[in-house]
Design an enzyme around this catalytic site. Structure first.
Site: not given
Ligand code: L34
Length: 293
Positions: A52, A96, A119
């Site tokens: 982020k 988060q 969010d």
């Molecule tokens: N308050 N909590 C709050 N807001 C959110 O919007 C979230 N979420 C979920 C968990 N808790 C939260 C996220 O940010 C899930 N989430 C989230 C954000 C980013 C990614 C996955 C979940 C992400 O960048 N995923 C990448 C790679 C991840 C890695 O390498 O581990 C992907 O390609 O899926």
């Protein structure tokens, strides 16, 4: 089968956001500013928040990361939320999740000013979403709707089966897909751990949203030929042969399911990057006061 490239789409949208930031700057206005609160040292949360912050840098937003140790008190987090509510330079912020067990997530969420709740987790925003009023959409469902829209996937009249009823994905997704809107008008079935014969529902779906948090839960024989499959799961499973010692798998058994699909999202590189980009879109809306006032 078309692979829905969340990473590429998210890069495209970030370029669009960056162009908007240039316009904001050229007009001499305040650049969007997102703050993120990260409590403890959950490795997955650290990755998500890092993505982020990096994405903010990429589009030209200001960002502030506030880290607190896992043993921070609930009162201290509430105080931090209050400070962020009152800080005029910050357009929007997130705390988060998950938080350590001794902190009541509901209490923290309620303390966030709905106008800064990018969010979309505060009950005011959830209620407004359910009624179709202007609001911040929760980032993951927002990202999924954007993927459906940009890939030209028809939703009207389709049977959507949502697997999982979490507050942040399954429940809002079921509401948004059923609403009278461009990426809505679905007939929605919300399935969960107590659903009897979940595979039978899944097999009748035109669109499956898998958000149950169980690695490779959706198998090949649970998917109809030509279905659209959106995989929200990000599960870390042990993989001693990988450099990090783990690999990411979704809630969908990709190799079995993909050949049957018209469209499918990968993990990683699917819904995850779209979640991050949707948060930026909400922050842009906050900066422009598009939702409130
Ligand atoms: N308050 N909590 C709050 N807001 C959110 O919007 C979230 N979420 C979920 C968990 N808790 C939260 C996220 O940010 C899930 N989430 C989230 C954000 C980013 C990614 C996955 C979940 C992400 O960048 N995923 C990448 C790679 C991840 C890695 O390498 O581990 C992907 O390609 O899926």
């Amino acid at each position: 089968m078309t692979l829905i490239d969340g990473k590429a789409l998210s890069a495209t949208i970030k370029e669009e956001i960056a162009a908007e930031v240039e316009k904001i700057k050229a007009a001499g206005k305040k650049v969007p500013h997102l703050a993120a609160v990260l409590v403890g040292d959950d490795p997955a949360s650290a990755v998500y928040v890092r993505n982020k912050v990096r994405s903010c840098e990429k589009v030209g937003f200001k960002s502030t990361l506030l880290r607190r140790p896992a043993d921070v008190s609930e009162d201290e987090v509430l105080e931090l939320v209050q400070q962020l509510n009152e800080d005029d330079d910050i357009d929007g912020f997130i705390v988060q999740l998950p938080l350590p067990k001794h902190i009541n997530e509901e209490k923290i969420t309620l303390a966030i000013d709905p106008r800064k709740d990018v969010d979309g987790f505060h009950p005011v925003n959830v209620g407004r979403m359910a009624l179709g009023l202007p609001c911040y959409l929760p980032a993951t469902p927002y990202g999924i709707l954007t993927m459906l829209e940009r890939y030209g996937i028809e939703t009207s009249g389709k049977h959507a089966v949502v697997i999982g009823r979490s507050n942040i994905v399954g429940t809002p997704m079921s509401i948004l897909l059923s609403r009278k809107s461009k990426t809505g008008n679905c007939t929605v079935t919300l399935t969960h751990s107590r659903t009897k014969d979940l595979p039978a529902f899944a097999r009748s779906a035109d669109i499956i949203i898998a958000a149950i948090g169980i690695p490779e839960f959706v198998k090949g024989d649970m998917v109809k030929e030509g279905a659209v499959v959106i995989d929200v799961g990000i599960n870390r499973v042990e993989a001693p042969d990988r450099p990090k010692g783990y690999k990411l798998v979704g809630d969908v058994a990709f190799d079995e399911v993909a050949p049957k699909c018209s469209f499918i999202t990968p993990v990683p590189g699917g819904v995850g990057p779209m979640t991050v980009t949707s948060l930026l879109l909400n922050t842009l809306k906050a900066n422009r006061k598009e939702v409130y006032r």
